[in-house]
Design an enzyme around this catalytic site. Sequence first.
Site, mmCIF file in Angstrom:
data_model
loop_
_atom_site.group_PDB
_atom_site.id
_atom_site.type_symbol
_atom_site.label_atom_id
_atom_site.label_comp_id
_atom_site.label_asym_id
_atom_site.label_seq_id
_atom_site.Cartn_x
_atom_site.Cartn_y
_atom_site.Cartn_z
ATOM 1 N N ASP A 180 0.811 -1.219 0.000
ATOM 2 C CA ASP A 180 0.000 0.000 0.000
ATOM 3 C C ASP A 180 0.844 1.269 0.000
ATOM 4 O O ASP A 180 2.060 1.228 0.215
ATOM 5 C CB ASP A 180 -0.958 -0.003 1.203
ATOM 6 N N ASN A 183 -7.635 -2.844 14.311
ATOM 7 C CA ASN A 183 -9.020 -3.111 13.904
ATOM 8 C C ASN A 183 -9.126 -4.317 12.968
ATOM 9 O O ASN A 183 -10.170 -4.558 12.376
ATOM 10 C CB ASN A 183 -9.628 -1.871 13.230
ATOM 11 N N HIS A 242 -7.316 -4.794 10.190
ATOM 12 C CA HIS A 242 -7.016 -4.583 8.761
ATOM 13 C C HIS A 242 -5.731 -5.311 8.361
ATOM 14 O O HIS A 242 -4.837 -5.533 9.179
ATOM 15 C CB HIS A 242 -6.978 -3.094 8.390
ATOM 16 N N GLU A 247 -9.745 -1.987 5.375
ATOM 17 C CA GLU A 247 -10.408 -1.679 6.635
ATOM 18 C C GLU A 247 -11.664 -2.545 6.798
ATOM 19 O O GLU A 247 -12.139 -3.149 5.822
ATOM 20 C CB GLU A 247 -10.789 -0.189 6.648
HETATM 21 C C1 F6R Z 1 1.480 -1.653 6.223
HETATM 22 C C2 F6R Z 1 0.133 -2.167 6.297
HETATM 23 C C3 F6R Z 1 -0.628 -2.242 7.574
HETATM 24 C C4 F6R Z 1 0.223 -2.528 8.818
HETATM 25 C C5 F6R Z 1 -0.652 -2.495 10.064
HETATM 26 C C6 F6R Z 1 0.170 -2.712 11.325
HETATM 27 O O1 F6R Z 1 1.974 -1.690 4.893
HETATM 28 O O2 F6R Z 1 -0.368 -2.507 5.291
HETATM 29 O O3 F6R Z 1 -1.619 -3.228 7.453
HETATM 30 O O4 F6R Z 1 0.834 -3.779 8.679
HETATM 31 O O5 F6R Z 1 -1.289 -1.257 10.153
HETATM 32 O O6 F6R Z 1 1.024 -1.626 11.496
HETATM 33 P P1 F6R Z 1 2.167 -1.630 12.608
HETATM 34 O O7 F6R Z 1 3.128 -2.691 12.221
HETATM 35 O O8 F6R Z 1 2.787 -0.260 12.540
HETATM 36 O O9 F6R Z 1 1.495 -1.906 13.895
#
Ligand code: F6R
Length: 243
Positions: free
Chosen positions: A67, A136, A138, A143
């Site tokens: 992303d 959450n 994701h 989301e």
């Molecule tokens: C990042 C992504 C997100 C993160 C998730 C956890 O490219 O796609 O899904 O993996 O938000 O983020 P952290 O590791 O910062 O807790």
Amino acid sequence: MKVIVVENYDEVSQEASQLVEEKVKGNGELVLGLATGSTPLGLYENLIDGHKTRNISYENVKTINLDEYLGLEKTHPASYNAFMYETLFKHVDVNLDQTYIPNGVPESAEEECARYEEVIDSIGPVGLQILGIGTNGHIGFNEPGTDPESLTHVVELNASTREDNARFFDSLDEVPTHAITMGIKSILKSEQIILMASGKSKADAIKTLLDSKENVNPDFPASYLWTHNDVTLIVDKDAYSQV
Ligand code: F6R
């Protein structure tokens, strides 16, 4: 889903880097799917160390990221393009022309999504995809409520996701409201998936994930990982503490 519970964050990073390095050594032409955020930082440090001290080469590896924020130029320090360059790419021998991340400032976001999905299909399948998990549920920026048939698309970020990620910006106001993300279906095209989770803040999400096997549903996007036949969850005791 194979579940590996380890002591702490360092061990999560260690387990993940061993799996990645085995794949890279076994298949120099691997397509490696990458994530950003805090969770994979230790993994990337270990991969850099493996490159520098054990000559593991990424010369023939292609990488593709999940992303990118919409509205951030590659040069913006909080862009995922900049994040990947700073935390991994500039330290290893990957060919930058073979690293793929969505363009955060496309003329047409819809066209950029279609182009990116074509990239996934033309260089893919992804041999090994690294994932983190949002509080959450994701994965990527899919989301709650995301269609499991989704391909790369534009998403409006949830308030909780913007708050979680505000630490990478000077203020919450600067966190973009939208992003381009691989869809759930795009992610599930990968041959093998490693989901990493560490820390108490992820404990509720990991409990919900492990309880969702019989109740795969769009309210908790990571639950769709149960529909894939090769997922390994690497989790530390804190993140596993509600299970
Ligand atoms: C990042 C992504 C997100 C993160 C998730 C956890 O490219 O796609 O899904 O993996 O938000 O983020 P952290 O590791 O910062 O807790």
